[in-house]
Design a protein around this motif. Structure first.
Motif, PDB file in Angstrom:
ATOM      1  N   VAL A  24       7.623   8.746  -1.173  1.00 24.04           N
ATOM      2  CA  VAL A  24       7.247   8.314  -2.518  1.00 24.04           C
ATOM      3  C   VAL A  24       7.267   6.791  -2.590  1.00 24.04           C
ATOM      4  O   VAL A  24       8.259   6.156  -2.203  1.00 24.04           O
ATOM      5  CB  VAL A  24       8.226   8.877  -3.573  1.00 24.04           C
ATOM      6  N   VAL A  25       6.186   6.211  -3.108  1.00 26.33           N
ATOM      7  CA  VAL A  25       6.175   4.783  -3.425  1.00 26.33           C
ATOM      8  C   VAL A  25       6.492   4.632  -4.905  1.00 26.33           C
ATOM      9  O   VAL A  25       5.805   5.195  -5.754  1.00 26.33           O
ATOM     10  CB  VAL A  25       4.826   4.138  -3.096  1.00 26.33           C
ATOM     11  N   SER A  26       7.541   3.881  -5.217  1.00 26.80           N
ATOM     12  CA  SER A  26       7.940   3.660  -6.604  1.00 26.80           C
ATOM     13  C   SER A  26       7.837   2.177  -6.930  1.00 26.80           C
ATOM     14  O   SER A  26       8.503   1.345  -6.313  1.00 26.80           O
ATOM     15  CB  SER A  26       9.379   4.148  -6.816  1.00 26.80           C
ATOM     16  N   GLY A  27       6.978   1.870  -7.919  1.00 29.53           N
ATOM     17  CA  GLY A  27       6.801   0.480  -8.330  1.00 29.53           C
ATOM     18  C   GLY A  27       5.440  -0.089  -8.015  1.00 29.53           C
ATOM     19  O   GLY A  27       5.225  -1.290  -8.162  1.00 29.53           O
ATOM     20  N   ALA A  28       4.485   0.758  -7.587  1.00 28.81           N
ATOM     21  CA  ALA A  28       3.137   0.278  -7.292  1.00 28.81           C
ATOM     22  C   ALA A  28       2.322   0.252  -8.578  1.00 28.81           C
ATOM     23  O   ALA A  28       1.460   1.087  -8.806  1.00 28.81           O
ATOM     24  CB  ALA A  28       2.476   1.171  -6.254  1.00 28.81           C
ATOM     25  N   ALA A  29       2.627  -0.712  -9.444  1.00 29.02           N
ATOM     26  CA  ALA A  29       1.973  -0.764 -10.751  1.00 29.02           C
ATOM     27  C   ALA A  29       1.895  -2.205 -11.218  1.00 29.02           C
ATOM     28  O   ALA A  29       2.921  -2.847 -11.420  1.00 29.02           O
ATOM     29  CB  ALA A  29       2.738   0.078 -11.771  1.00 29.02           C
TER      30      ALA A  29
ATOM     31  N   ARG B 230      -4.445 -11.817   4.725  1.00 32.54           N
ATOM     32  CA  ARG B 230      -4.584 -11.644   3.280  1.00 32.54           C
ATOM     33  C   ARG B 230      -3.742 -10.448   2.826  1.00 32.54           C
ATOM     34  O   ARG B 230      -3.116  -9.770   3.633  1.00 32.54           O
ATOM     35  CB  ARG B 230      -6.059 -11.384   2.906  1.00 32.54           C
ATOM     36  N   SER B 231      -3.781 -10.153   1.535  1.00 30.26           N
ATOM     37  CA  SER B 231      -3.098  -8.981   1.010  1.00 30.26           C
ATOM     38  C   SER B 231      -3.846  -7.713   1.422  1.00 30.26           C
ATOM     39  O   SER B 231      -5.070  -7.698   1.512  1.00 30.26           O
ATOM     40  CB  SER B 231      -3.028  -9.051  -0.518  1.00 30.26           C
ATOM     41  N   ILE B 232      -3.067  -6.650   1.637  1.00 36.29           N
ATOM     42  CA  ILE B 232      -3.615  -5.358   2.032  1.00 36.29           C
ATOM     43  C   ILE B 232      -3.261  -4.345   0.960  1.00 36.29           C
ATOM     44  O   ILE B 232      -2.100  -4.188   0.601  1.00 36.29           O
ATOM     45  CB  ILE B 232      -3.042  -4.900   3.391  1.00 36.29           C
ATOM     46  N   ARG B 233      -4.254  -3.619   0.454  1.00 34.40           N
ATOM     47  CA  ARG B 233      -4.015  -2.683  -0.644  1.00 34.40           C
ATOM     48  C   ARG B 233      -4.013  -1.218  -0.214  1.00 34.40           C
ATOM     49  O   ARG B 233      -3.478  -0.371  -0.913  1.00 34.40           O
ATOM     50  CB  ARG B 233      -5.083  -2.855  -1.743  1.00 34.40           C
ATOM     51  N   ARG B 234      -4.641  -0.871   0.892  1.00 28.15           N
ATOM     52  CA  ARG B 234      -4.704   0.524   1.318  1.00 28.15           C
ATOM     53  C   ARG B 234      -4.677   0.604   2.840  1.00 28.15           C
ATOM     54  O   ARG B 234      -5.090  -0.325   3.535  1.00 28.15           O
ATOM     55  CB  ARG B 234      -5.982   1.211   0.810  1.00 28.15           C
ATOM     56  N   VAL B 235      -4.212   1.751   3.345  1.00 27.83           N
ATOM     57  CA  VAL B 235      -4.090   1.986   4.783  1.00 27.83           C
ATOM     58  C   VAL B 235      -4.578   3.393   5.087  1.00 27.83           C
ATOM     59  O   VAL B 235      -4.399   4.312   4.282  1.00 27.83           O
ATOM     60  CB  VAL B 235      -2.620   1.836   5.243  1.00 27.83           C
TER      61      VAL B 235
ATOM     62  N   SER C 168       0.825  -1.198   0.000  1.00 28.99           N
ATOM     63  CA  SER C 168       0.000   0.000   0.000  1.00 28.99           C
ATOM     64  C   SER C 168       0.862   1.251   0.000  1.00 28.99           C
ATOM     65  O   SER C 168       2.091   1.189   0.079  1.00 28.99           O
ATOM     66  CB  SER C 168      -0.926   0.017   1.224  1.00 28.99           C
ATOM     67  N   GLU C 169       0.194   2.377  -0.039  1.00 34.76           N
ATOM     68  CA  GLU C 169       0.835   3.680  -0.002  1.00 34.76           C
ATOM     69  C   GLU C 169       1.362   3.980   1.403  1.00 34.76           C
ATOM     70  O   GLU C 169       0.935   3.353   2.373  1.00 34.76           O
ATOM     71  CB  GLU C 169      -0.164   4.771  -0.406  1.00 34.76           C
ATOM     72  N   PRO C 170       2.273   4.952   1.558  1.00 33.14           N
ATOM     73  CA  PRO C 170       2.706   5.360   2.884  1.00 33.14           C
ATOM     74  C   PRO C 170       1.736   6.377   3.485  1.00 33.14           C
ATOM     75  O   PRO C 170       1.382   7.368   2.850  1.00 33.14           O
ATOM     76  CB  PRO C 170       4.076   5.998   2.627  1.00 33.14           C
ATOM     77  N   ILE C 171       1.288   6.110   4.693  1.00 34.79           N
ATOM     78  CA  ILE C 171       0.469   7.047   5.454  1.00 34.79           C
ATOM     79  C   ILE C 171       1.352   7.584   6.575  1.00 34.79           C
ATOM     80  O   ILE C 171       1.924   6.806   7.345  1.00 34.79           O
ATOM     81  CB  ILE C 171      -0.778   6.345   6.027  1.00 34.79           C
ATOM     82  N   VAL C 172       1.489   8.894   6.668  1.00 32.00           N
ATOM     83  CA  VAL C 172       2.450   9.502   7.588  1.00 32.00           C
ATOM     84  C   VAL C 172       1.698  10.316   8.635  1.00 32.00           C
ATOM     85  O   VAL C 172       0.996  11.284   8.296  1.00 32.00           O
ATOM     86  CB  VAL C 172       3.450  10.395   6.831  1.00 32.00           C
ATOM     87  N   ALA C 173       1.821   9.927   9.897  1.00 29.59           N
ATOM     88  CA  ALA C 173       1.125  10.619  10.977  1.00 29.59           C
ATOM     89  C   ALA C 173       1.798  10.303  12.301  1.00 29.59           C
ATOM     90  O   ALA C 173       2.249   9.170  12.531  1.00 29.59           O
ATOM     91  CB  ALA C 173      -0.348  10.195  11.034  1.00 29.59           C
ATOM     92  N   GLY C 174       1.879  11.318  13.162  1.00 27.23           N
ATOM     93  CA  GLY C 174       2.406  11.111  14.500  1.00 27.23           C
ATOM     94  C   GLY C 174       3.845  10.655  14.539  1.00 27.23           C
ATOM     95  O   GLY C 174       4.234   9.913  15.443  1.00 27.23           O
ATOM     96  N   GLY C 175       4.645  11.065  13.553  1.00 30.73           N
ATOM     97  CA  GLY C 175       6.041  10.645  13.524  1.00 30.73           C
ATOM     98  C   GLY C 175       6.254   9.234  13.033  1.00 30.73           C
ATOM     99  O   GLY C 175       7.358   8.693  13.160  1.00 30.73           O
ATOM    100  N   ARG C 176       5.251   8.613  12.468  1.00 28.93           N
ATOM    101  CA  ARG C 176       5.344   7.239  11.953  1.00 28.93           C
ATOM    102  C   ARG C 176       4.940   7.195  10.481  1.00 28.93           C
ATOM    103  O   ARG C 176       4.205   8.056  10.000  1.00 28.93           O
ATOM    104  CB  ARG C 176       4.415   6.299  12.733  1.00 28.93           C
ATOM    105  N   VAL C 177       5.412   6.151   9.812  1.00 30.44           N
ATOM    106  CA  VAL C 177       4.933   5.804   8.480  1.00 30.44           C
ATOM    107  C   VAL C 177       4.203   4.476   8.606  1.00 30.44           C
ATOM    108  O   VAL C 177       4.780   3.481   9.047  1.00 30.44           O
ATOM    109  CB  VAL C 177       6.083   5.667   7.462  1.00 30.44           C
TER     110      VAL C 177
ATOM    111  N   LEU D 153     -11.138  -5.528  -0.998  1.00 25.85           N
ATOM    112  CA  LEU D 153     -11.201  -4.163  -0.492  1.00 25.85           C
ATOM    113  C   LEU D 153      -9.962  -3.422  -0.982  1.00 25.85           C
ATOM    114  O   LEU D 153      -8.871  -3.596  -0.449  1.00 25.85           O
ATOM    115  CB  LEU D 153     -11.282  -4.162   1.035  1.00 25.85           C
ATOM    116  N   THR D 154     -10.149  -2.613  -2.003  1.00 26.63           N
ATOM    117  CA  THR D 154      -9.008  -1.950  -2.645  1.00 26.63           C
ATOM    118  C   THR D 154      -8.827  -0.510  -2.188  1.00 26.63           C
ATOM    119  O   THR D 154      -7.839   0.122  -2.556  1.00 26.63           O
ATOM    120  CB  THR D 154      -9.191  -1.942  -4.171  1.00 26.63           C
ATOM    121  N   ALA D 155      -9.766   0.034  -1.431  1.00 23.70           N
ATOM    122  CA  ALA D 155      -9.686   1.424  -0.990  1.00 23.70           C
ATOM    123  C   ALA D 155      -9.609   1.486   0.525  1.00 23.70           C
ATOM    124  O   ALA D 155     -10.206   0.666   1.223  1.00 23.70           O
ATOM    125  CB  ALA D 155     -10.900   2.205  -1.487  1.00 23.70           C
ATOM    126  N   SER D 156      -8.879   2.457   1.030  1.00 19.75           N
ATOM    127  CA  SER D 156      -8.734   2.591   2.475  1.00 19.75           C
ATOM    128  C   SER D 156     -10.034   3.079   3.097  1.00 19.75           C
ATOM    129  O   SER D 156     -10.771   3.871   2.506  1.00 19.75           O
ATOM    130  CB  SER D 156      -7.603   3.568   2.799  1.00 19.75           C
TER     131      SER D 156
END
Length: 643
Positions: A621-626, A237-242, A201-210, A289-292
């Protein structure tokens, strides 16, 4: 995958079929080696066919790859050699790691197909070796890289990036990024992280964490400054969004929210990584479930999608029984409060048969692939739906819908499907012999945008290339529309737009652009009337990995800052566009290899889908999510002078 349903000669409900198969089948993943990093060995060679050829590095790999080639040809090639919609083409699969191929077939979205095709653990291992040139588990493994000092408690701040498009409105706008246009020439890589098993999934950045997820199904918390690992939680299972957020009634107890490829939502303690609750929101065997999820107050709102739509192209599949939907969960307890399908009618047998004699059902479809937008003022959540899986055009497909937060009732919906004459003319112009209505679905999340005079509009970007502005106070009445792209099944306006100051920034990913037309662009529109203010075509693609899978489409979400906007491209480049003029101010290639904090190389690829999170002067930046082009496994963090 090739048809895996020809043995089903009776219309058995798919949910029951999937449940029985899951209970009866062996745990394939338990027989496979631990996942390793995405680090291929061997040499690519030319192939006269459409499937990739990767030369194995030893005789044992070659023998297993030969077995895998036969299995792939029998069970998979008919779909991947002739891909439709979101099915990855065969010549893109070899870019993946063997561990990610195994994960997709054992715990990911292709598990039902693999099981119905009768693939066992040895078969899956052989297919992975055929596609990538080495056996799973033979590459270097990432280090745990655990943090050695305790971290401060997670507190979500107003300038954090807790959602895919930063906020509940999906604005994609960061008003206090900590960097400006003058800092762009000094941006350097600070640290990189190599996703085990590929990107989840994408990086979610909050509270000093990713907070993010890996291709192995793990949810991880990384230190935002150093990239060391605070905790890891293994899902089923696989996780697509956070996403991350704190309940209104418990503001000091932040939670990480994820949805998996079986229809289950998890709430994980953001500080400790312990599970607080998990809730199943949909039991259809092909649910994904493909959306956070989106948190508003004490309720978590979950969009529901599936993997049934690619199978609409398979004449052996008894189509179709899945309906998209939205579910609401009490965030403190995990209790399911309500679930509303996008299509109100229950699918029923139509009495019709497919070309191969399979029974057909309808209505079905209208999956929700992207995050919802929460409108706390009006107490609704907005959803953008996909196509119908049949020709009946049921209400709820190709639409923007508003769901009541308290009850789940549909307040209003606005269809974006053109009249039949317009559709027929469009399909004919595109050289389509059959109905091409799938291009009229939505792959971009709705955006609740603010006008300078205080009014608001709901913005929607369509795969057809049309941008819509809807009035939320007049039951979604269309205020304006502007077709800014050629569009296509995987193209047009995909993923996320961004808005601030009465302007709208739109990425164009015209994968199916006409010859001589630029397939990528960034377009700025006047929010009040839809007038185009500037358009910057994508530069000619220059891919560091070569010509295979090299493309200039810009399908990544926009990250909008006060001076400029970040937009990624399928050629692996991340660019910064001046907000006033559209001029490209900065360009970096993310598709190389980078030493990662977890001890192996991170390898970039196409930049697609996700926005770049920008927090406290750092660009994540996430590079390669394709899946359609060059995959990778890289999370890259850029700061001024790399400090």
């Amino acid at each position: 995958m090739k048809s895996v349903f020809p043995a089903l000669r009776r219309p058995l409900p798919l949910a029951l079929l999937g449940l029985a198969l899951f209970q009866a089948a062996p745990a394939l993943a338990d027989k496979l080696p631990d996942p390793a990093a995405n680090k291929d060995s061997g040499v690519w060679t030319a192939s006269s066919g459409s499937s990739p050829v990767f030369s194995p590095v030893n005789d044992q790999d070659a023998i297993l790859a030969k077995q895998g080639a036969a299995i792939f040809a029998k069970a998979c090639a008919s779909c991947h050699d002739h891909p439709q919609g979101r099915i990855p083409p065969s010549n893109s699969l070899g870019f993946r790691s063997p561990e990610s191929i195994v994960g997709v077939l054992t715990t990911g979205p292709m598990k039902p197909m693999a099981m119905l095709a009768g693939l066992n653990a040895d078969d899956i291992r052989a297919v992975a070796t055929h596609l990538t040139g080495r056996q799973p588990g033979t590459g270097p493994k990432p280090l745990p890289n655990l943090c050695t000092t305790p971290g401060a408690p997670v507190r979500i701040g107003p300038d954090d990036w807790p959602f895919l498009a930063r906020d509940q409105s999906n604005s994609g706008h960061q008003s206090h990024p900590g960097i400006g246009a003058a800092d762009l020439p000094r941006l350097k890589l600070k640290w990189a992280y190599a996703y085990p098993g590929g990107i989840g999934s994408e990086p979610i950045v909050a509270g000093g964490r990713v907070f993010t997820s890996t291709g192995t199904g793990d949810v991880v918390s990384l230190d935002a400054q150093t990239g060391c690992t605070r905790w890891t939680y293994a899902t089923e299972r696989s996780i697509r969004r956070v996403s991350v957020g704190a309940p209104a009634s418990q503001p000091d107890q932040p939670l990480v929210f994820v949805g998996d490829t079986k229809g289950t939502v998890y709430a994980i303690d953001a500080n400790t990584g312990t599970l607080r609750w998990k809730t199943e929101v949909e039991d259809h065997v092909l649910t994904r479930l493909t959306a956070s999820p989106t948190l508003a107050g004490d309720r978590l709102f979950v969009p529901i999608s599936s993997m049934e739509d690619p199978l609409t192209h398979d004449p052996d599949y008894p189509c179709c029984t899945f309906r998209g939907g939205v579910a609401a969960i009490d965030v403190t307890s995990g209790k399911l409060l309500w679930k509303t399908h996008t299509i109100a009618q229950t699918p029923k047998p139509t009495g019709k048969k497919s070309a191969r004699g399979q029974p057909l059902s309808s209505p079905a479809g209208a999956a929700i692939w992207t995050p919802l937008a929460a409108d706390v003022k009006r107490q609704v959540v907005y959803a953008a739906t996909g196509e119908s899986y049949d020709m009946d055009n049921p209400k709820g497909a190709y639409a923007i819908m508003a769901f009541d937060m308290a009850t789940g009732a549909v307040r209003w919906q606005q269809s974006a499907l053109p009249p039949a004459k317009v559709r027929d003319a469009e399909c004919k112009a595109r050289g389509e012999d059959t109905d091409c209505r799938n291009i009229f679905g939505f792959g971009s999340p709705p955006l609740l945008a603010d006008l300078p005079d205080g009014r608001q509009l709901v913005m929607a970007g369509q795969k057809y290339g049309m941008v819509y502005a809807l009035d939320p106070d007049r039951k979604g009445r269309i205020v304006w529309r502007n077709k800014i792209a050629y569009g296509g099944d995987v193209g047009g306006v995909m993923y996320g737009m961004a808005s601030a100051g009465g302007q709208l920034y739109v990425p164009v990913g015209d994968v199916d652009a006409l010859p001589g037309k630029n397939p990528g662009a960034v377009v700025k529109l006047n929010l009040a009337n839809g007038r185009e203010l500037w358009r910057t075509p994508a530069p000619p693609p220059h891919c560091s990995w070569g010509e295979r899978g090299c493309h200039a489409a810009q399908s990544a979400s926009v990250a909008l800052l006060p001076d400029f906007a970040f937009v990624g491209s399928w050629d692996g480049h991340l660019r910064a566009y001046d907000n006033a003029t559209g001029k490209i101010l900065w360009d970096t290639d993310t598709a190389g290899k980078f030493p990662a904090v977890n001890g192996i190389d991170a390898e970039g690829g196409a930049v697609s889908g996700y926005a770049q999170a920008v927090v406290n002067g750092a660009v994540y930046v996430v590079s390669g999510a394709a899946s359609q082009r060059r995959p990778g496994n890289a999370l890259l963090v850029y700061t001024v002078d790399g400090k």
